[in-house]
Design an enzyme around this catalytic site. Structure first.
Site, PDB file in Angstrom:
ATOM      1  N   LYS A  13      39.380  38.652  36.784  1.00  0.00           N
ATOM      2  CA  LYS A  13      40.329  39.100  38.013  1.00  0.00           C
ATOM      3  C   LYS A  13      41.032  37.799  38.498  1.00  0.00           C
ATOM      4  CE  LYS A  13      36.797  41.039  39.437  1.00  0.00           C
ATOM      5  NZ  LYS A  13      35.607  40.802  38.559  1.00  0.00           N
ATOM      6  N   ARG A  87      33.936  47.538  45.465  1.00  0.00           N
ATOM      7  CA  ARG A  87      32.685  47.415  44.306  1.00  0.00           C
ATOM      8  C   ARG A  87      32.055  48.639  44.593  1.00  0.00           C
ATOM      9  NH1 ARG A  87      33.172  41.716  43.625  1.00  0.00           N
ATOM     10  NH2 ARG A  87      32.066  40.875  42.243  1.00  0.00           N
ATOM     11  N   ARG A 126      31.657  27.834  33.216  1.00  0.00           N
ATOM     12  CA  ARG A 126      32.708  28.048  34.276  1.00  0.00           C
ATOM     13  C   ARG A 126      32.736  26.877  35.239  1.00  0.00           C
ATOM     14  NH1 ARG A 126      34.649  33.712  36.792  1.00  0.00           N
ATOM     15  NH2 ARG A 126      32.510  33.445  38.071  1.00  0.00           N
ATOM     16  N   ARG A 160      29.764  27.541  40.441  1.00  0.00           N
ATOM     17  CA  ARG A 160      29.170  28.517  41.307  1.00  0.00           C
ATOM     18  C   ARG A 160      27.780  28.504  41.033  1.00  0.00           C
ATOM     19  NH1 ARG A 160      32.999  33.768  41.111  1.00  0.00           N
ATOM     20  NH2 ARG A 160      30.818  34.903  41.237  1.00  0.00           N
ATOM     21  N   ARG A 171      24.555  40.728  38.349  1.00  0.00           N
ATOM     22  CA  ARG A 171      25.572  40.884  38.498  1.00  0.00           C
ATOM     23  C   ARG A 171      26.175  41.883  37.841  1.00  0.00           C
ATOM     24  NH1 ARG A 171      27.648  35.026  38.184  1.00  0.00           N
ATOM     25  NH2 ARG A 171      29.870  35.904  38.547  1.00  0.00           N
TER      26      ARG A 171
HETATM   27  P1  ADP Z   1      32.310  37.770  40.047  1.00  0.00           P
HETATM   28  O1  ADP Z   1      32.941  36.871  39.090  1.00  0.00           O
HETATM   29  O2  ADP Z   1      30.943  38.106  39.842  1.00  0.00           O
HETATM   30  O3  ADP Z   1      33.076  39.029  39.977  1.00  0.00           O
HETATM   31  P2  ADP Z   1      33.095  37.533  43.073  1.00  0.00           P
HETATM   32  O4  ADP Z   1      33.648  36.005  43.262  1.00  0.00           O
HETATM   33  O5  ADP Z   1      34.062  38.586  42.930  1.00  0.00           O
HETATM   34  O6  ADP Z   1      32.394  37.221  41.360  1.00  0.00           O
HETATM   35  O7  ADP Z   1      31.790  37.870  43.788  1.00  0.00           O
HETATM   36  C1  ADP Z   1      30.776  37.017  43.896  1.00  0.00           C
HETATM   37  C2  ADP Z   1      29.620  37.552  44.777  1.00  0.00           C
HETATM   38  O8  ADP Z   1      30.127  38.012  46.033  1.00  0.00           O
HETATM   39  C3  ADP Z   1      29.079  39.077  44.193  1.00  0.00           C
HETATM   40  O9  ADP Z   1      28.253  38.944  43.268  1.00  0.00           O
HETATM   41  C4  ADP Z   1      28.434  39.528  45.401  1.00  0.00           C
HETATM   42  O10 ADP Z   1      27.216  39.236  45.651  1.00  0.00           O
HETATM   43  C5  ADP Z   1      29.626  39.188  46.509  1.00  0.00           C
HETATM   44  N1  ADP Z   1      30.676  40.237  46.684  1.00  0.00           N
HETATM   45  C6  ADP Z   1      32.142  39.869  46.167  1.00  0.00           C
HETATM   46  N2  ADP Z   1      32.552  41.085  46.665  1.00  0.00           N
HETATM   47  C7  ADP Z   1      31.977  42.049  47.148  1.00  0.00           C
HETATM   48  C8  ADP Z   1      31.800  43.314  47.507  1.00  0.00           C
HETATM   49  N3  ADP Z   1      33.321  43.984  47.348  1.00  0.00           N
HETATM   50  N4  ADP Z   1      30.985  44.077  47.940  1.00  0.00           N
HETATM   51  C9  ADP Z   1      29.788  43.435  47.925  1.00  0.00           C
HETATM   52  N5  ADP Z   1      29.654  42.113  47.464  1.00  0.00           N
HETATM   53  C10 ADP Z   1      30.703  41.517  47.038  1.00  0.00           C
END
Ligand code: ADP
Ligand code: ZN
Length: 214
Positions: A13, A87, A126, A160, A171
């Site tokens: 994404k 989400r 990554r 990360r 996740r």
């Molecule tokens: P990923 O690569 O896992 O999709 P993101 O960078 O989008 O990672 O998100 C990393 C973390 O940030 C998630 O595992 C969660 O803890 C938190 N997070 C991100 N966006 C949301 C959301 N919309 N609602 C709740 N938690 C979120």
């Protein structure tokens, strides 16, 4: 044009959102990036967010909806790309309300489809450029031997804390339990478009462009 990029962690994404920002002057609203920024703030909220994120669990709806609301007040440019948001169904409802208040519409929800086995391989290994955010991978796109980012020449790279197998499991579980019901939700609304996220990066870009230009 406002779109959502939907898909499990590691589906690509962020990479696709960056491309759309470049090509179409859209604005990427990544709640993951916003939260990573918040956690460096040193506030109590930042501390809580850091612990939740590292475990792989979801941050509360209240916090992320608040972050998104703030960003929607700014310049819209070529439209918003929601990346990693919504989400949960509660977040999807909140987004619908926020957009309605602004007289904006949601034009497409693009699902990046990828199987689990591929996600683990993509995520573990990554790293990103600390300066421009370009994404690298130990196996498929290693950091150049001279240690310089190919895009900006930066020399600092970040990994990360939640890009390890243990957090990734959580996740993925969170994705299936909380986020995947959104596929059905947007399908019924007639907004869902699915793209093969495992295809070559250029092919994924082309498939997304086809959706946007339809
Ligand atoms: P990923 O690569 O896992 O999709 P993101 O960078 O989008 O990672 O998100 C990393 C973390 O940030 C998630 O595992 C969660 O803890 C938190 N997070 C991100 N966006 C949301 C959301 N919309 N609602 C709740 N938690 C979120
Ligand atoms: Zn860079």
């Amino acid at each position: 044009m406002n779109i959502i990029l939907l898909g499990p962690p590691g589906a690509g994404k962020g990479t696709q959102a960056r491309k759309l920002v470049e090509d179409r002057d859209m604005i990427q609203l990544s709640t993951g990036d916003m939260l990573r920024e918040a956690r460096t703030s040193g506030t109590e909220m930042g501390q809580i967010v850091a612990e939740v994120m590292d475990s792989g669990k979801l941050v509360t709806d209240e916090i992320v909806i608040g972050l998104i609301r703030e960003k929607l007040e700014g310049d819209k440019k070529g439209g918003f790309i929601f990346d990693g948001f919504p989400r949960t169904l509660a977040q999807a409802d909140a987004l619908e309300e926020l957009l309605a208040e602004m007289d904006e519409t949601l034009d497409a929800v693009i699902e990046l489809r990828v199987q689990d086995e591929a996600l683990v391989a993509r995520i573990v290994g990554r790293s990103t450029c600390g300066n421009c955010g370009e994404v690298y991978h130990d196996l498929t796109k290693p950091i150049p031997a001279d240690g310089k980012c190919t895009v900006c020449g930066g020399t600092e790279f970040k990994r990360r804390a939640d890009d390890n197998e243990e957090s990734l499991k959580t996740r993925l579980m969170e994705y299936y339990k909380q986020t995947s019901p959104l596929l059905g939700y947007y399908h019924v609304k007639g907004a869902l478009r699915s793209v093969d996220g495992l295809a070559d990066m250029r092919d994924v870009e082309a498939a997304i462009a086809e959706v946007l230009d339809a």
